[in-house]
Design a protein around this motif. Sequence first.
Motif, PDB file in Angstrom:
ATOM      1  N   UNK A 204       7.052 -42.811 -26.253  1.00 11.38           N
ATOM      2  CA  UNK A 204       6.836 -43.469 -27.547  1.00 11.38           C
ATOM      3  C   UNK A 204       5.429 -44.016 -27.512  1.00 11.38           C
ATOM      4  N   UNK A 205       4.628 -43.705 -28.524  1.00 13.30           N
ATOM      5  CA  UNK A 205       3.265 -44.233 -28.550  1.00 13.30           C
ATOM      6  C   UNK A 205       2.940 -44.800 -29.918  1.00 13.30           C
ATOM      7  N   UNK A 237      -2.387 -51.247 -28.053  1.00 17.63           N
ATOM      8  CA  UNK A 237      -2.905 -52.428 -28.721  1.00 17.63           C
ATOM      9  C   UNK A 237      -2.109 -53.691 -28.469  1.00 17.63           C
ATOM     10  N   UNK A 238      -0.980 -53.589 -27.755  1.00 14.25           N
ATOM     11  CA  UNK A 238      -0.144 -54.767 -27.524  1.00 14.25           C
ATOM     12  C   UNK A 238      -0.807 -55.728 -26.548  1.00 14.25           C
ATOM     13  N   UNK A 239      -0.876 -57.019 -26.915  1.00 14.65           N
ATOM     14  CA  UNK A 239      -1.417 -58.035 -26.014  1.00 14.65           C
ATOM     15  C   UNK A 239      -0.284 -58.653 -25.205  1.00 14.65           C
ATOM     16  N   UNK A 245       7.418 -59.880 -26.011  1.00 10.08           N
ATOM     17  CA  UNK A 245       8.419 -59.639 -27.055  1.00 10.08           C
ATOM     18  C   UNK A 245       9.072 -58.274 -26.877  1.00 10.08           C
ATOM     19  N   UNK A 246       8.271 -57.259 -26.585  1.00  9.41           N
ATOM     20  CA  UNK A 246       8.805 -55.908 -26.409  1.00  9.41           C
ATOM     21  C   UNK A 246       9.714 -55.846 -25.188  1.00  9.41           C
ATOM     22  N   UNK A 262       3.987 -49.924 -21.126  1.00  4.69           N
ATOM     23  CA  UNK A 262       2.562 -50.131 -20.904  1.00  4.69           C
ATOM     24  C   UNK A 262       1.925 -50.514 -22.229  1.00  4.69           C
ATOM     25  N   UNK A 263       1.038 -51.521 -22.198  1.00 10.16           N
ATOM     26  CA  UNK A 263       0.376 -51.978 -23.418  1.00 10.16           C
ATOM     27  C   UNK A 263      -1.128 -51.821 -23.329  1.00 10.16           C
TER      28      UNK A 263
END
Length: 377
Positions: A204-205, A237-239, A245-246, A262-263
């Motif tokens: 999933x990207x 782009x996830x910080x 949260x994920x 992985x973020x």
Amino acid sequence: MRIVFCIYNFVEDKLPLQPWLTINRLAEGLSARGHDIHIVTDVALPAKIVDVELHSVASLRGSNKDEVASLLSALAPDALVYLPTPLSVATASWLDDVRCRKVGFASYSFYTGREIFTALRLLGLKEVKQYFRHLLVPAWVWLRAFKTRQHVVVAQSETTAVRLRSMLKNRVDALCIPPGIDLGCWPINDQESDSSGNVIRLLYLGSAIPIRGFHVALDAMTKVRSPSVKFRVLARGADAEDMGRIQNEIDRRNLGKRVELKGGWIERDELVAEIHRADAVLQPFVLVPSELPVTAMEVIACGTPVIGSSIDGLPSTIGAAGTVTRQGDAGALADAIDALAHNPEIYQAWHTACLKQRESMLEWSDVIDQWEAVLRG
């Protein structure tokens, strides 16, 4: 030929996204071919494009008709492209005074009532309300506005083009010109898949958010029966806060051993490597904000199949290079994943279809050819 593009919010941050991506590439390409290109937008500091003249107005709504109409009168275009969203079709009365060929670029998604209410159940009103505006506009208003305010409308997926033809009763031409792709940036995966039952690698990207079906994907993983399926989430782009949260969503479903996360941002070469390592990429969108997710094209160009949802431009984009499941249906998505895990020939058929589909994909120069023909009329 003098061509004017009227597009809201034309800023640098939007250029990788649709519809700004296509407008940017068209403006660059048409300018390089000798056309006089102008962009009219509603921001004070628009994105810069070489050899393209930029014009800022306070608003592109009908309430600002005098300013926009005066500018367009001074520019005197031979062709004009604008985005026919429900609001612009209903209120952009400045279009009525433009005496040139007018082309609507339908990057907006035209959903059915059933699709909207399914999304409403999964996402809530706050996420969905902007996508059912067109359902509030009576069909006769759409038809009259389209007939008077444009000569032709261009969609980027055949799904949207078909819906427009039906809605407009074929009284306005609705064409499909897909976005282009730089095939050299998305090389073919020549590696052999390990889809023999040992390990099935799903990827999933993109943003791990509900509208993109991330929660549907996680729910599907709880229903997948095959122990060989592994799921890698590339939350681009996830910080740190987003990652927490994920991870909570993953842990809440007891998927810690099956899901790898992985973020952050990665370079294109690493992204391509991630796509090549996957047996399939999941794109279970609940709604597609921009009609057609270009990522699906890029993944298929790499030779990797896509498992998507039966929404918007995904079915016609994926074709035989993967499969689509019902919008928001985690059980159906799990069944598709299990079928892939238990039948190696499914992967091979999908992979072969990816390679055939790549051969028919349009480079940006081809897309500009088609748009140029439409603009000339």
